[in-house]
Structures are given as C-alpha cells and as structure tokens.
Motif scaffolding. Structure first.
Motif, PDB file in Angstrom:
ATOM      1  N   GLY A 125      -9.525  -8.512   2.868  1.00 15.18           N
ATOM      2  CA  GLY A 125      -8.616  -7.943   1.643  1.00 15.18           C
ATOM      3  C   GLY A 125      -7.326  -7.788   2.049  1.00 15.18           C
ATOM      4  N   PHE A 126      -6.550  -7.855   0.973  1.00 12.10           N
ATOM      5  CA  PHE A 126      -5.008  -7.713   1.196  1.00 12.10           C
ATOM      6  C   PHE A 126      -4.446  -6.760   0.054  1.00 12.10           C
ATOM      7  N   PRO A 127      -4.642  -5.400   0.357  1.00 15.18           N
ATOM      8  CA  PRO A 127      -4.172  -4.451  -0.692  1.00 15.18           C
ATOM      9  C   PRO A 127      -2.597  -4.204  -0.871  1.00 15.18           C
ATOM     10  N   GLN A 128      -1.855  -4.705   0.255  1.00 12.18           N
ATOM     11  CA  GLN A 128      -0.337  -4.432   0.153  1.00 12.18           C
ATOM     12  C   GLN A 128       0.137  -5.385  -0.638  1.00 12.18           C
ATOM     13  N   THR A 129       0.937  -4.624  -1.614  1.00 11.44           N
ATOM     14  CA  THR A 129       1.811  -5.508  -2.510  1.00 11.44           C
ATOM     15  C   THR A 129       3.305  -5.556  -2.403  1.00 11.44           C
ATOM     16  N   GLU A 130       3.665  -4.572  -1.676  1.00 13.44           N
ATOM     17  CA  GLU A 130       5.134  -4.546  -1.298  1.00 13.44           C
ATOM     18  C   GLU A 130       5.449  -3.833   0.049  1.00 13.44           C
ATOM     19  N   PRO A 131       6.014  -4.441   0.927  1.00 19.14           N
ATOM     20  CA  PRO A 131       6.592  -5.807   0.927  1.00 19.14           C
ATOM     21  C   PRO A 131       5.445  -6.799   1.169  1.00 19.14           C
TER      22      PRO A 131
END
Length: 737
Positions: free
Chosen positions: A154-160
């Motif tokens: 899972g990749f929850p980071q949106t920024e950066p």
C-alpha cells in the motif's frame, strides 16, 4: 495560672483509625473525633497545662471547655452534642428564593440592555494553509499493488509523491521472501516470520533510495472489511510511507584535486550537492571514478569506502569519498618471470600497448587474458611496478611484471564416433604445445574410418608476428572413399591467419596461404568395377576474409556475418594445364525477437570459372548436402550425378537456410527447439543453377552449455531422389550456421 498537669500529658485521645472503627456508628467511639480535634487534643496533651487560660474567650471555651482540659478522657468519651436546636431553617429545594439574603446587587432581569448593531461579515478573509513540513498521508485512500495472493503493498503517501515507486516495487518483488512461499505453506506463522524479514528489507530499500525517515506499516490478516468470513489464505500488507527524500549536502573527494586530470576525473563522478541521495548511484559513480583513474594513467590510485553522514534537520546527507590518485604513469617494458619459456619480448608482441603510452588498467587485464589463452600457463598475474616516479607535469613509468607458472604441455586426445553420412571414425592425436618456444607447437594426428584414413604432422606458431596471428604448416597423406569420389592425396599447406577465438572474437578475420597438392582421384566404382584413376597436381593461393558483427562466435543472437573466399589455382592433369578461380561468398543474419526467439538466415554462392569440370579435381569441386549444408540429404549427395546417380560435383553452388531458435523452459531454459528449412543446388557451369534446387526441412534440439550449444537435427528431404534416405540425423557442436 493553672498548675502543670504532667500526668495527663501522655494521654492519647486519638487512637489509630482502623477499618473496623471507620465502619462503626457508636457515639462513644473515640474514632469519631475529627482530625482537627484530635490534633488539637494531642497538642494540648503534649504542652504544659499552664498554657491553658481559664479566662479564655467564650468562643474558645465553647470549642474546648475547661472540663476538657481538666479531664480530657471523660470529655472525649461524651462525644459530640447533636441535640442542640439550630436557628437556621433548611430551605425547600422546590421553592424559589425571592430575595437572596445578604445580596444587594440587582438581578439581570432588572438590567436594561441598550441596542447594538450586528457585525457585518468580511468577504475578503482568506484562510491560510497550515504547512507543518510533513508528508501528507491518507491511509484510507492508499493505492495498492498486489504482488502475490498473499502479499499486498500500500502507498498512502500523496505528497510528496513516491517518485521511485516503480523501481522500488520491482526490486522488492525480486528479493521478497514472502513470494518464495508456496500456497500450501503460506499459513499465518510462516507469513509472520517472513513478514518481519520483509519489513526490514523494505526499510533498507527505502534508505537505498534516500528515504531515511520512511515508515513501513505491517499487518497480517485474512478478513477484509465488509466480508462475512475470513479468506482461505492469510495476506500480508505493507503500507509504505517514504516521507521526504534526502538530498546530497557536501561532497568531499579527498585528495582527488592533486591529480593532473582533476577536472575530467571530477566529471566522471556525477554526484553534486542538491542531487537526490541514492546508494546505487553512489556505488555506480564510485565505480566510474575508479575506472576513469585506471584508464587515464593512475595504476596505484586508491579509493576508500564511501561514508554518508545523514542530517535529519537539514534533510541532507554529506558524502565523503577519500581518493588518493598516487601519481600518473605511462607503460614501460614487459618483463617475464620465466624468460626461457615465454620471454618478455614475446609477451610485448601479445600486449596491445607500446612503451610510452598512457597506462590503462584494461590493457593490463587484456594482457593477462591473452597469456592465459596461450594454454601454456596454469596461472598468470600482471603487476605494474614503478620504474620512474612522476616529476612535476611529467608522468612516471611503470614496468609490467608478468608472473607465470608453467602448465602441462603434452596432450594426447582421441575421439570415436559414427555418422550416417561418414560411417565409423576413430581419431587420435599427440601434441606438444611449446616444443619450439615461444608457442611453437608440434602435433601428430591420425584418422581411421569407413570413408577416410589420414596421417599428418602439423607445426603451429601462435601469436607469430602479432596478437592472434597464427602460422600453420601442415603435411598429410590421406585416402577418401566417398560416394562422390575416391582420392589418394599428399599435400603440404601453409597458412598465415588472423582469426577469432572463443576468448577474443574479431570483427575482421583473414587468412592467406599456399597449397601444394598431389592427388589421384577417380569416380565411384560402377557395379563393383573400379574406374581408372586420374592424377592432378594443384598449386593454390587461398585467401579468406570475414566481417563478423555478431554477438557470439558459437551461438549468435543478433548481427550479421559476411565472408568471402578466393583461391586462384593451377592444375595439371594428363599433361593439360588449367587455371581457374574458386570463389565463394557466405552471408548470415541473426535477429532476436524477445528473450526466447532468434530468427537466423544464411545464403551461400560459389563459382569456379576458368576451366572445364573434368579439368578440375573432384576434391576441388562444389558439393551440397549434409549437416552444414542442406539438411535432410546425405553428405555431398546434392548436385550433378553420373549415369549411376553418383554425385560428380559442380562448378557453381547456391545454398539457402532459415531457422527459428526457440528457447524452452526445460532444464532452466537450456534447451531450444529449432524448426528449419534448407535449400540448395549445385550446377555443372560457373553460374548458380536454381532449376534443380533441393529442399529439406526438419526440427532440431539445442542444449546450451558454457562453451556453445550441442546440436541434434532431424531433417527430411522434401524433393528427394530415389536413393535419398527418408530421414537424416546430424549431431555436432555449435549452431548449423
């Protein structure tokens, strides 16, 4: 003043409060004394009684009467008097208080509030975004990638954004221990153990890409939100929060600036302040710098391991790579540890450098490989040695010391086999590879077979006059009894050539030589009756040239080859002299289509102008058919034939072939399947004849080894003659072309 009452000083009106005394309601229980009264009583008991004033104020008298001072035990035993009437009447909680006693302030109902104007909203107000300098994470909206039935990222980071996500996932997928689990082994216990290893792996990978504040959230479960029951197979999920990617702070390259070529060397190390940090890039740039030092004249350069100091406050890493150039040098002489065996002078002819040229590490390694390729040594090392140190802007000089150990030089070899084309064949040889130093070999060989018998002696001088140049002088006598002709031959052949080897494939190869041949030849027997022999004396000057643009000598997958052979020849038979030119052009092309398919094609054209067919010895004519020609037909069985159908050879040749080399999954991909189609024709005139072309087709297997593929082909003639076999089998080393 009252007298002292010292006898009462030890009385204790406050016994310890216990759980039992705390729960009783007896009015005479001394534990009912309040703490304040007990403290006061203790103070009075411990103080001289003269301090008690009988004339004390009434308020104190009421609190502690004189009787309590005179007899505290009796006073304490009486307890509190609760029978006195109270002057205060308890108010009824249901009745409102009309006038609060003792309160003179007016109630709010009596206060008149003057009118006010409501505030108008300000339309120009803008709310500022609060930037705390932290990554933006949305766990509920995380993008996911399922790598296996039991593994999800899972990749929850949106920024950066996670800019290296693609490479990161691909690399993790190749190293993951969870993916190695078989479905039947993927229970919760196994997953939990391997998930801990993969969690550490993911953290290391994040740091490789410069994410030093990254987080990996691990979870293992077998039920998803909204599901009524657990799945049959548990699943591991890792949520990757890389955080901010660190950048390069300072770059310290030690003493590299002392090198005369500093500017050029610094450009090869392509890391500068402000670049993103990545461990792979640092190692690659370190390798590039090391190679540049070795290729531009620094044989003694030293580079320490890179050091990285991470500063979390600056979100940067300071890189230190200690480099010591240790002077620039040029090549000097080549020396040998065993000059009587392989002299330094001979080794200098093998080397691809001249004294005075700038030192290059690759040329030093090339010399080592070349000495190994001679086959005369069991071990070899090449070490630069300082002869003259650098002086100012002038480079120093290094000698190249070659240390060798002799290998066993004598070889006895033999082979036995059977072929459907040639019958039985027994071959043996003895060789001394350095009988005439340096690299002068003598070889004795013999063949006994169904169709051929041979005895010969060969002298070969490797690296003669230059690198990979070979002088060969061969003398032999042989007899051949083939379907095409019967020959008894004595020959002396000398060839000087520059050729490709398995270690050093050349782009351009060539050869030139001299052939002196005396041969007695005749056509095959007719009904058991031998035909008369005809004697030919032949002198030839054969020459070849080959342009090779392929990627492999034995198993090419891309590129092309284009070669030509020209042999002007003079022949004498029955007092008739003939002059003719044997010429042949060969071309092949290879195209890779993906990892598992290679298409290959070949074309050959040959011509012998200048003499009639009967004036040319049968062994010097063109033939076709066989494993290296047109598969599906017998060896030399294609071409003009006599009245009995036996091939007589011709003056022109054309061959065409195409095949598909398809890799399979058998034996870890070592086996290939090769369908093929071949065609060929031999004509009596010098112009190729396409009217009587023969076509063969079939399929083959290749087993790929470290030294080339083993080949087995099964061919079928599609345009057979009456005496052609229905199937032909060919076995050899290397591809058909």
């Amino acid at each position: 003043m009252q007298p002292h009452r010292a006898a009462n000083a030890t009385a204790n009106p406050c016994p310890p409060r216990t759980a039992a005394s705390a729960n009783t309601s007896s009015p005479t229980d001394r534990s009912l004394l309040t703490p304040a009264l007990c403290a006061a009583a203790l103070a009075l008991a411990a103080t001289p009684l003269a301090a008690q004033d009988p004339e004390a104020p009434a308020s104190l008298e009421e609190l502690i009467p004189d009787s309590a001072v005179e007899n505290p035990d009796e006073w304490a035993s009486k307890g509190a008097d609760t029978s006195q009437p109270s002057d205060v009447t308890a108010p009824d909680p249901e009745t409102p208080i009309a006038e609060p006693p003792g309160l003179d302030l007016a109630w709010p109902d009596d206060i008149a509030i003057e009118g006010f104007e409501p505030l108008e909203p300000e339309e120009d107000i803008e709310f500022a975004d609060l930037d705390l300098g932290q990554s933006q994470v949305a766990l509920e909206e995380a993008e996911t990638e399922r790598l296996a039935d039991n593994l999800v990222l899972g990749f929850p980071q949106t920024e950066p954004p996670f800019s290296e996500r693609g490479d990161f996932v691909e690399r993790y997928e190749a190293l993951s221990t969870i993916e190695e689990l078989e479905d039947e082994d993927a229970n919760v216990a196994q997953l939990a153990a391997r998930a801990r290893e993969d969690e550490e792996l993911l953290g290391n990978l994040l740091r490789v890409y410069g994410y030093y504040d990254g987080q990996v959230l691990r979870s293992i479960g077998s039920i998803q939100a909204g599901d009524d029951a657990a799945e049959a197979q548990p699943t591991v999920r890792f949520d990757i929060i890389p955080g901010d990617r660190y950048k390069v702070g300072t770059v310290n390259l030690g003493n590299l600036s002392a090198a005369p070529d500093y500017e050029a060397l610094r450009e090869t190390f392509g890391i500068y302040p402000g670049d993103f940090l990545q461990s792979d890039t640092i190692l690659q740039e370190q390798f590039d710098l090391d190679r540049a030092l070795g290729e531009t004249g620094y044989p003694f350069a030293a580079i320490d391991e890179p050091q990285l100091l991470i500063d979390h406050e600056r979100v940067e890493g300071d890189l230190t790579l200690n480099v010591e150039p240790n002077g620039k040098y040029v090549f000097g002489k080549v020396t040998s540890s065993d000059p009587r065996f392989l002299s330094g002078r001979h080794l200098s002819t093998i080397a691809r450098f001249e004294p005075g040229e700038t030192y290059q590490r690759s040329l030093s390694m090339d010399l080592r490989r070349a000495v190994t390729a001679t086959g005369l040594v069991s071990s070899v090392s090449v070490t630069p040695r300082e002869v003259t140190p650098p002086q100012g802007d002038q480079p120093g000089v290094v000698a190249m010391d070659v240390d060798i150990s002799r290998a066993k030089l004598r070889t006895i070899a033999g082979a036995i086999g059977y072929g459907s084309e040639e019958g039985f064949r027994l071959q043996a040889s003895w060789e001394h590879r350095n009988l005439f130093p340096p690299e002068g070999a003598l070889r004795l060989r013999g063949i006994v077979g169904t169709q051929e018998q041979l005895a010969g002696v060969t002298f070969r001088k490797n690296n003669f006059g230059g690198r990979d140049r070979v002088l060969t002088v061969d003398a032999y006598a042989n007899t051949i009894d083939s379907p095409a002709f019967d020959a008894r031959t004595v020959a002396l052949v000398g060839i000087y050539e520059r050729k490709s080897t398995l270690l050093f494939q050349k782009e351009i190869s060539w050869s030139g030589g001299l052939e002196l041949v005396a041969t007695q030849e005749r056509p095959p027997d007719i009904d058991g009756v031998s035909q008369p022999r005809q004697t030919y004396f032949v002198a030839a000057l054969p020459g070849t040239i080959l342009l090779d643009q392929t990627d492999d000598l034995l198993d090419p997958t891309r590129g092309f080859r284009l070669g030509a052979r020209l042999s002007p020849e003079a022949s004498t038979t029955n007092s008739v002299e003939s002059f003719y030119l044997r010429s042949q052009v060969d071309g092949s092309y290879y195209q890779s289509l993906g990892d598992k398919l290679v298409l290959a094609g070949r074309a050959t054209f040959g011509s012998i102008p200048g003499a009639d067919l009967l004036d040319i010895a049968p062994s010097r004519r063109f033939y076709a058919g066989g494993g290296g020609s047109v598969r599906g037909y017998g060896y030399r069985k294609i071409g003009p034939s006599d009245e009995l159908g036996e091939p007589t050879g011709g003056r022109s040749l054309v061959e065409l072939a195409v095949e598909a080399r398809i890799r399979t999954g058998f034996f870890d991909g070592a086996v290939s399947v090769v369908p093929f189609v071949d065609a060929g024709s031999v004509g009596p005139g010098p112009t190729p004849n396409f009217e009587e072309i023969k076509i063969g087709a079939g399929v083959g297997l290749r087993y790929h080894t470290g030294f080339g593929p083993l080949r087995v082909d099964v061919g079928v003639p599609l345009t057979p003659d009456e005496d052609d076999a229905p199937v032909a089998v060919y076995v050899s080393l290397g591809q058909a072309f």
